[in-house]
Design a protein around this motif. Sequence first.
Motif, PDB file in Angstrom:
ATOM      1  N   ARG A   1       9.051  -1.253  16.430  1.00  0.00           N
ATOM      2  CA  ARG A   1      10.481  -0.991  16.491  1.00  0.00           C
ATOM      3  C   ARG A   1      10.869   0.124  15.511  1.00  0.00           C
ATOM      4  NH1 ARG A   1      15.504  -3.290  14.617  1.00  0.00           N
ATOM      5  NH2 ARG A   1      14.378  -4.539  13.117  1.00  0.00           N
ATOM      6  N   LEU A   2      10.213   0.110  14.390  1.00  0.00           N
ATOM      7  CA  LEU A   2      10.476   1.167  13.412  1.00  0.00           C
ATOM      8  C   LEU A   2      10.230   2.526  14.042  1.00  0.00           C
ATOM      9  CD1 LEU A   2      11.058   1.722  10.303  1.00  0.00           C
ATOM     10  CD2 LEU A   2       8.604   2.048  10.129  1.00  0.00           C
ATOM     11  N   LYS A   3       9.114   2.598  14.759  1.00  0.00           N
ATOM     12  CA  LYS A   3       8.772   3.868  15.406  1.00  0.00           C
ATOM     13  C   LYS A   3       9.806   4.204  16.477  1.00  0.00           C
ATOM     14  CE  LYS A   3       3.770   3.717  15.253  1.00  0.00           C
ATOM     15  NZ  LYS A   3       2.619   3.735  16.147  1.00  0.00           N
ATOM     16  N   ARG A   4      10.161   3.181  17.254  1.00  0.00           N
ATOM     17  CA  ARG A   4      11.059   3.401  18.377  1.00  0.00           C
ATOM     18  C   ARG A   4      12.431   3.850  17.891  1.00  0.00           C
ATOM     19  NH1 ARG A   4       9.871  -1.506  20.645  1.00  0.00           N
ATOM     20  NH2 ARG A   4      11.903  -2.301  20.046  1.00  0.00           N
TER      21      ARG A   4
ATOM     22  N   VAL B   1      12.558   7.155  15.713  1.00  0.00           N
ATOM     23  CA  VAL B   1      11.651   8.162  16.216  1.00  0.00           C
ATOM     24  C   VAL B   1      12.116   9.538  15.853  1.00  0.00           C
ATOM     25  CG1 VAL B   1      10.840   9.322  18.293  1.00  0.00           C
ATOM     26  CG2 VAL B   1      10.786   6.864  18.166  1.00  0.00           C
ATOM     27  N   ARG B   2      11.204  10.183  15.209  1.00  0.00           N
ATOM     28  CA  ARG B   2      11.339  11.607  15.221  1.00  0.00           C
ATOM     29  C   ARG B   2      10.502  11.909  16.448  1.00  0.00           C
ATOM     30  NH1 ARG B   2      11.119  13.598   9.674  1.00  0.00           N
ATOM     31  NH2 ARG B   2      13.280  13.078   9.291  1.00  0.00           N
ATOM     32  N   HIS B   3      10.731  12.978  17.093  1.00  0.00           N
ATOM     33  CA  HIS B   3      10.168  13.124  18.427  1.00  0.00           C
ATOM     34  C   HIS B   3       8.663  13.245  18.442  1.00  0.00           C
ATOM     35  CE1 HIS B   3      14.199  13.595  20.043  1.00  0.00           C
ATOM     36  NE2 HIS B   3      14.458  14.121  18.863  1.00  0.00           N
ATOM     37  N   LYS B   4       8.103  12.876  19.598  1.00  0.00           N
ATOM     38  CA  LYS B   4       6.685  13.117  19.813  1.00  0.00           C
ATOM     39  C   LYS B   4       6.452  14.618  19.878  1.00  0.00           C
ATOM     40  CE  LYS B   4       5.666   8.979  22.404  1.00  0.00           C
ATOM     41  NZ  LYS B   4       5.363   8.379  23.698  1.00  0.00           N
ATOM     42  N   ALA B   5       5.276  15.032  19.579  1.00  0.00           N
ATOM     43  CA  ALA B   5       4.981  16.463  19.646  1.00  0.00           C
ATOM     44  C   ALA B   5       3.768  16.686  20.548  1.00  0.00           C
ATOM     45  CB  ALA B   5       4.721  17.003  18.254  1.00  0.00           C
TER      46      ALA B   5
ATOM     47  N   GLU C   1       4.357   7.237   8.460  1.00  0.00           N
ATOM     48  CA  GLU C   1       4.551   7.877   7.166  1.00  0.00           C
ATOM     49  C   GLU C   1       5.819   8.733   7.128  1.00  0.00           C
ATOM     50  OE1 GLU C   1       1.065   9.570   5.661  1.00  0.00           O
ATOM     51  OE2 GLU C   1       2.038  10.087   3.765  1.00  0.00           O
ATOM     52  N   ASP C   2       6.018   9.521   8.212  1.00  0.00           N
ATOM     53  CA  ASP C   2       7.189  10.399   8.254  1.00  0.00           C
ATOM     54  C   ASP C   2       8.472   9.593   8.295  1.00  0.00           C
ATOM     55  OD1 ASP C   2       5.450  12.535   8.349  1.00  0.00           O
ATOM     56  OD2 ASP C   2       5.289  12.405  10.535  1.00  0.00           O
ATOM     57  N   ILE C   3       8.423   8.495   9.069  1.00  0.00           N
ATOM     58  CA  ILE C   3       9.617   7.672   9.200  1.00  0.00           C
ATOM     59  C   ILE C   3       9.970   7.034   7.857  1.00  0.00           C
ATOM     60  CG2 ILE C   3      10.626   5.710  10.399  1.00  0.00           C
ATOM     61  CD1 ILE C   3       8.512   6.259  12.630  1.00  0.00           C
ATOM     62  N   VAL C   4       8.931   6.498   7.216  1.00  0.00           N
ATOM     63  CA  VAL C   4       9.165   5.834   5.942  1.00  0.00           C
ATOM     64  C   VAL C   4       9.700   6.821   4.916  1.00  0.00           C
ATOM     65  CG1 VAL C   4       8.035   4.660   4.023  1.00  0.00           C
ATOM     66  CG2 VAL C   4       7.509   3.996   6.367  1.00  0.00           C
ATOM     67  N   LYS C   5       9.125   8.016   4.929  1.00  0.00           N
ATOM     68  CA  LYS C   5       9.614   9.048   4.016  1.00  0.00           C
ATOM     69  C   LYS C   5      11.094   9.310   4.258  1.00  0.00           C
ATOM     70  CE  LYS C   5       5.767  12.006   3.187  1.00  0.00           C
ATOM     71  NZ  LYS C   5       5.078  13.079   3.897  1.00  0.00           N
ATOM     72  N   ALA C   6      11.458   9.385   5.543  1.00  0.00           N
ATOM     73  CA  ALA C   6      12.857   9.650   5.883  1.00  0.00           C
ATOM     74  C   ALA C   6      13.738   8.524   5.366  1.00  0.00           C
ATOM     75  CB  ALA C   6      13.001   9.790   7.392  1.00  0.00           C
ATOM     76  N   ILE C   7      13.234   7.277   5.462  1.00  0.00           N
ATOM     77  CA  ILE C   7      14.033   6.160   4.989  1.00  0.00           C
ATOM     78  C   ILE C   7      14.203   6.209   3.474  1.00  0.00           C
ATOM     79  CG2 ILE C   7      14.053   3.637   4.717  1.00  0.00           C
ATOM     80  CD1 ILE C   7      13.033   3.432   7.548  1.00  0.00           C
TER      81      ILE C   7
ATOM     82  N   THR D   1       0.834  -1.189   0.000  1.00  0.00           N
ATOM     83  CA  THR D   1       0.000   0.000   0.000  1.00  0.00           C
ATOM     84  C   THR D   1       0.871   1.242   0.000  1.00  0.00           C
ATOM     85  OG1 THR D   1      -1.747   1.176   1.177  1.00  0.00           O
ATOM     86  CG2 THR D   1      -0.152  -0.002   2.518  1.00  0.00           C
ATOM     87  N   HIS D   2       0.277   2.348  -0.397  1.00  0.00           N
ATOM     88  CA  HIS D   2       0.951   3.631  -0.238  1.00  0.00           C
ATOM     89  C   HIS D   2       0.387   4.355   0.976  1.00  0.00           C
ATOM     90  CE1 HIS D   2       3.318   3.599  -3.859  1.00  0.00           C
ATOM     91  NE2 HIS D   2       2.274   3.121  -4.515  1.00  0.00           N
ATOM     92  N   ASP D   3      -0.660   3.764   1.534  1.00  0.00           N
ATOM     93  CA  ASP D   3      -1.356   4.426   2.630  1.00  0.00           C
ATOM     94  C   ASP D   3      -0.762   3.959   3.956  1.00  0.00           C
ATOM     95  OD1 ASP D   3      -3.106   5.300   4.555  1.00  0.00           O
ATOM     96  OD2 ASP D   3      -4.876   5.020   3.288  1.00  0.00           O
ATOM     97  N   MET D   4       0.061   4.821   4.552  1.00  0.00           N
ATOM     98  CA  MET D   4       0.751   4.430   5.785  1.00  0.00           C
ATOM     99  C   MET D   4      -0.220   4.239   6.946  1.00  0.00           C
ATOM    100  SD  MET D   4       3.684   3.852   5.017  1.00  0.00           S
ATOM    101  CE  MET D   4       3.990   3.868   3.285  1.00  0.00           C
ATOM    102  N   ASP D   5      -1.394   4.860   6.815  1.00  0.00           N
ATOM    103  CA  ASP D   5      -2.383   4.653   7.873  1.00  0.00           C
ATOM    104  C   ASP D   5      -2.852   3.198   7.877  1.00  0.00           C
ATOM    105  OD1 ASP D   5      -2.138   7.270   8.538  1.00  0.00           O
ATOM    106  OD2 ASP D   5      -3.874   7.924   7.363  1.00  0.00           O
TER     107      ASP D   5
END
Lengths: 288, 342
Positions: free
Chosen positions: B247-250, B253-257, B320-326, B218-222
């Motif tokens: 683990r990907l999130k951990r 992590v870009r920081h929580k806001a 989504e943000d993490i994947v984009k960064a990767i 999918t392209h939909d990260m949600d």
Amino acid sequence: MRDAAGEAAQVPGVAWPLVGALPPGARVYAKFAIRSFQKQLAYKFEYFVGVFNGLLFIFIFTSLWRAIYANLESPPAAFDLEGITAFAVFAMIVRISMTQDDMSTVGKIRSGAIALDMVKPMSYFGMMLSECLGQTMFHWFTRVIPVLAVSLLAFDAALPRAWENWALLAIAWPLGYLIMFMVNYLFALLAFWFIETFSFHLMKYGLFTIFAGGIVPVDFFPEWLKPLIESLPFMYILYTPTALFTGHIAGADALRLILLQGAWAVALGMACTVMWRAAQRKLVVQGG
Amino acid sequence: MNEHEPLIRAEGLTRTFRVEESLEGLLGSFKNLFSTRHRLITAVNNVSFDIHRGEFVGYVGENGAGKSTTIKMLTGILTPTAGRVEVADIVPYEDRAANAFNIGVVFGQRTQLWWDLPVRDSFDLLRSIYRVPDDLFTRNYRELAEALHLEPLLTLPVRKLSLGQRMRCDLAAALLHGPKILFLDEPTIGLDLIAKDKMRAMLRRINQTRGVTIILTTHDMDDIEALCGRIMIIDKGSIAYDGSTERLKREHVRHKALEVEFHDYNPEVVAIPALKLLRREGNKQWLRYDPKAGTMHEVISALFRDYCVKDLSIHEPKVEDIVKAIYEQGAAPKAGAAPVHA
């Protein structure tokens, strides 16, 4: 076939009792054929135009032969006027009886929809052949029979009396049909390699129109061209069943033609298998 | 087959395509007629992974990254150039038909139902194609019809269905023969929010109650966040990340806001060391939280003690943000590439 809305919860699939009697492996192909038959029913206009076209072509060709023969000093050895008329009528009817949709595989390859057929546990060849047979059954009922009935009354054609002619037709027609299907199939698979296959199809139509013997019987071609015609599959599609049915060719020659048909069917069958495998290795499904 | 052995095992899976290179310009077009230059493109490059029974894997990548090429090799449509793959002990491209019995496929953009047939006739054809025994078919059919609310749709021809309805029918069609593995390609594409949510709930249930192993592209990260315990990211033909979504999130992590709404007074500066201003707007501030400078408990206590906070919400970093960064880094973060089965 359709149940009332209230019974919608019921499990489908009891609708075709005859199909249910077949072994499970064959059942699915029978269903494809029936479904394809059903689909044709939707095109009423096509049906009437189809009958009209068939009769129009028979009229044109029989008139043409009559005009040609009227100007001949003596009829050629191969056919007298009666013979050529019968040939023209039945060649057209055989042609109608073999109508096949040869573009659906091309469409599926182009759109990538073929991927969905390939994730099903069945032979693609078998699936397409049964769909094709469904269409053909439809054409038998809706075109072949009416065109034949009118032709027998309007054009000087009579059904052969001898059972041998019918027996030969019963062998030669299915073989011719299969050869035609496989030639179409092989040309359709070219779409795996080439994006634009129109010119191949044009070539196929050209070869078919000239060499299948549906318009001009093979007998009338010059001697030097005959080896070429005999080494192409096309004359085994229309000319052979027509010539055997009308009794134009009989005896040992008829047997020889049927054996050649069989050889072509086997060879083309192998070619289809090889080409399908190659296509699978090569396959680029369009559109992801 | 052993319970603990992987259901799908790919080793060094590689697929190259030969593409024609076209020369530019009018002269080039003529040259193209007589000579074709070919270029090899490696769509999938030495990809290895194991997928275990019952996993729900998100397979993610940009267009052309090699996602669908991989899926086509797993479903037996495509033969790999090198490497090997086994799906439930079958090599798919060697025995496409045998593999087909084990898998179900839903392509969001295409339907496997017959366009001009009522839905139930399509189901009946599928029953014959997969040679589903009567009792199994009846059971699956009842279950699916109920779960996916198919009753009112069964007598309609497929062309009359809305996209959401069609997707439900397609999902049922893919599951009628009780496959072990379900491949889903963009199953929520084009669906409205409610239909998307429903579709996700159904997929979750299919995975959990029926134990079907699901591979979702999918392209939909949600979709991934809502469904997949494991995520595999493919970038330029190689696996850039393979591990649990958690683990990907951990690890990336870009920081929580924090999104803070103040009562009537929006302070110039929020003097808490762990928070850094991202954006302000009206009575609201968005603040980035740095876990190294204090616990979330301390930060929130301080906020409520020192300021007139009306409302507060914490934004988790989005996959989504993490994947984009990767994607942006390329296939660099190899640290996360070792397969982990959480």
